[in-house]
Design a protein around this motif. Structure first.
Motif, short mmCIF file in Angstrom:
data_model
loop_
_atom_site.label_atom_id
_atom_site.label_comp_id
_atom_site.label_asym_id
_atom_site.label_seq_id
_atom_site.Cartn_x
_atom_site.Cartn_y
_atom_site.Cartn_z
N GLU A 91 0.83 -1.20 0.00
CA GLU A 91 0.00 0.00 0.00
C GLU A 91 0.86 1.25 0.00
OE1 GLU A 91 -2.46 -0.07 3.45
OE2 GLU A 91 -0.83 0.46 4.81
N PHE A 104 -4.22 5.87 1.86
CA PHE A 104 -3.41 4.75 1.40
C PHE A 104 -4.17 3.97 0.33
CE2 PHE A 104 -1.27 5.66 5.38
CZ PHE A 104 0.06 5.44 5.05
N THR A 105 -3.52 3.76 -0.82
CA THR A 105 -4.12 2.94 -1.87
C THR A 105 -3.74 1.48 -1.62
OG1 THR A 105 -2.21 3.33 -3.29
CG2 THR A 105 -4.09 4.79 -3.56
N PRO A 106 -4.62 0.54 -1.99
CA PRO A 106 -4.39 -0.87 -1.64
C PRO A 106 -3.16 -1.46 -2.32
CG PRO A 106 -6.68 -0.46 -2.28
CD PRO A 106 -5.91 0.76 -2.64
N ALA A 107 -2.59 -2.47 -1.67
CA ALA A 107 -1.49 -3.24 -2.26
C ALA A 107 -2.02 -4.06 -3.44
CB ALA A 107 -0.88 -4.15 -1.20
#
Length: 638
Positions: free
Chosen positions: A569, A584-587
């Protein structure tokens, strides 16, 4: 003095004393370069002279043409995705803006070169990798850490050097065709060869794709030429030229700011002339004259039916870098090589739009010196300094120390300790220096700031390299820390040197040749970043990232490569709402397969699957990446 500086200087001092004791107690044999070259490829970027990769004291990764071909890597950015310390961020599908973050540094903190040509955009200081494919590329050399001592501005976090193929041993013609999902087609051809007087390599390619949705199409035309003339014994003249031209839609973020008619045309031309001459047994000099030219035409005119006519504008951006570098290498004896040089460069930028017009340039004169010391085959040390005189802010002085010591070595294993410390700088871009002031509601807002100072960095790393079984198994572990001061940021009263940042982390990379048919490689990066002014992580830098690849090759006919890439992320800005937010953008993880089969020596079939598991993900918030895509092709070698 900070702890990492003390540790680094201690390593260098202890290593120097230790090597001196060894040198005094025993007679060191002269370093047999040609014997080592048989075991390790040679790199030139890390020290500006040829050094076997396994003897380099800096943190270096070499991506070869063989790896690019086996994995069917189409772009330079794709070739770097599974390199430790590297984060690649593409804002959408193929052909969209693509940035490289090296060890957490900014996108404009890595100097990008092609055959000695400086490619960074003078207007904004960065480089967009979207239009740079792997056609006619012999190798890619990535050097981490501040390298301004060797290469000046923009190498504040590292340097990426792309080298073109110079010509095959025999006359060859290669023709390639590929087609796949999203209406994608690519056709390319290459001619190469050599004789006693000349080496040559020429490639041409055309790429087209429809993209993921309306106004997401993209086309790219690329040509690359390299000519090397043997003028006389020990004198070579190399001419290289690369030209790319692209055109496509610029839809922006899919949600909220999607634009159905914005279009961008982009072209890059890089030309260099290199004279390489061995004058005597101890003196060699290289004179490199180069020029890069960039052009961006952006059309976002309002048309009937526009839902989001925000920022409507049409603009034409033109930029260029002209440079000359004269390097001298003095092999004083078998233990010392002194490299000294002078360089000059001029950066020019122009913007012509409905909203803003300007045209300005800067120039820099430089002097650099680097001493390579190798008192024994087990120990090496380099000490260097550089002084740059810039037309606006004046003088910047930088240094670099690197050291390596081989603790033990034999045919079965080798253990090497290495470390480096150095400083770097980035000159303010033309936009940051000269962007005209703006008047809004009777108030004048200043943007460009002629009084800006350069951004500065200090980089430190220490590492251990371990190889086993005649280098069939290799493991590297690097700890690094970068500090940045005077980072340029745009405030209400224009650009200012106000920000500070820090990045640190751990890089682990491994490779193994399991048998005559099977090999594997993997990497992992742990990264901590901090914007000192806010305490937040730096945008789009994952704390965890890595990759793994397995390659199978049987009897020269069948080849299969399976690769996995993981990106954790990231802290990012999301413009899908108003006011926009930071989150936070996802992993995500992607799996790719590349396979080929040679029907004959002249005919090879290829199959490639990108994003095998059809992962839904975004490298940059609001910009969807492509789903599963299958591509097939054929190569004819005449």
């Amino acid at each position: 003095m900070r702890l990492h500086k003390i540790v680094s200087l201690t390593i260098i001092v202890v290593g120097t004393v230790f090597s001196s004791i060894l040198f005094a107690q025993e007679s060191s044999e002269e370093y047999k370069e040609k014997d080592v070259i048989q075991l390790s490829p040679v790199v030139v970027t890390a020290d500006r002279i040829e050094v076997p990769l396994d003897r380099v004291s800096s943190s270096v990764t070499l991506v070869t043409a063989e790896l690019i071909e086996s994995q069917q890597l189409q772009t330079i950015s794709d070739a770097l995705r599974n390199v430790s310390g590297v984060d690649i961020v593409r804002s959408g599908s193929t052909g969209k803006i693509t940035s490289l973050f090296l060890r957490g540094t900014n996108g404009n903190h890595t100097l990008v070169m092609l055959d000695g040509v400086l490619l960074n955009d003078p207007l904004n200081g960065g480089f967009d990798f979207s239009n740079l494919n792997t056609d006619n590329v012999k190798s890619i050399e990535l050097v981490r850490g501040a390298q301004s001592t060797l290469y000046g501005s923009d190498a504040i976090g590292g340097i990426l050097n792309i080298l073109s193929k110079s010509g095959s041993r025999e006359f060859k013609i290669s023709l390639n065709a590929e087609a796949g999902k999203y209406g994608t087609f690519k056709e390319s051809g290459n001619i190469s060869g050599r004789n006693d007087l000349i080496k040559y390599s020429l490639s041409l390619s055309q790429f087209n794709t429809n993209g993921l949705f309306d106004n997401d199409d993209y086309s790219l035309t690329t040509s690359s030429l390299s000519l090397t003339f043997n003028l006389k014994q020990d004198t070579k003249l190399t001419l290289s030229n690369r030209y790319s031209k692209s055109e496509g839609g610029t839809p922006g973020q899919l949600i909220f700011t999607y634009d159905p008619n914005a279009r961008t045309a982009n072209s890059i031309k890089a030309t260099s002339i290199l004279l390489n001459q061995k004058v005597s047994s101890i003196w060699r000099h290289k004179l490199n004259i180069s020029r890069s030219e960039g052009k961006i035409d952006f059309d976002n005119s309002i048309v009937e039916g526009d839902l989001y006519p925000f920022g409507a504008d049409s603009s034409n951006l033109n930029s260029s870098i002209s440079s000359a570098d004269w390097q001298h290498d003095l092999h004083l004896n078998q233990f010392f090589v002194l490299t000294a040089g002078i360089s000059w460069e001029e950066r020019e930028g122009e913007r012509d739009s409905k909203l803003t017009d300007f045209h300005n340039l800067t120039n820099t004169r430089s002097l650099y010196l680097l001493n390579h010391i190798r008192p024994s085959d087990k120990f090496s040390l380099s000490i260097g300094g550089r002084s740059d005189d810039h037309s606006t802010f004046g003088r910047s002085t930088n240094y670099r120390f690197t050291s390596a010591y081989i603790i033990s070595n034999s045919l079965n294993h080798e253990t090497k300790l290495r470390g480096s410390i150095g400083t770097g700088f980035r000159t303010p871009s033309i936009n940051e220096l000269f962007w005209p002031s703006t008047i809004y509601e009777g108030i004048e807002y200043f943007i460009g700031n002629i009084n800006l100072e350069p951004e500065e960095s200090t980089s430190f790393d220490i590492a251990i390299d371990q190889s086993f079984n005649e280098n069939k198994f290799h493991l590297s572990v690097d700890y690094f820390k970068n500090t940045f001061d005077g980072l340029i940021s745009l405030g209400f009263m224009g650009y200012e040197n106000i920000n500070k940042a820090e990045t640190k982390g751990l890089e682990i990379s491994a490779k193994a040749i399991l048998n005559n048919f099977l090999s594997a490689s993997g990497n992992y990066t742990y990264l901590e970043t901090e914007d000192k002014s806010t305490g937040d992580p730096l945008l789009r830098r994952p704390k965890h990232s890595g990759g793994f690849s397995v390659n199978y090759k049987h009897a020269g006919s069948l080849q299969l490569n399976i690769g996995i890439t993981y990106v954790g992320e990231r802290f990012d800005s999301d413009f899908s709402g108003f006011p926009y937010i930071y989150e936070f953008t996802p992993a995500y993880k992607t799996v790719r397969i590349a396979s080929s089969y040679s029907l004959t020596e002249m005919v090879k079939l290829k199959l490639r699957i990108e994003n095998l598991l059809d992962e839904t993900y975004e490298e940059a918030a609001g910009f969807p990446s492509p789903g599963r895509a299958v591509y097939g092709g054929i190569t004819l070698k005449l």
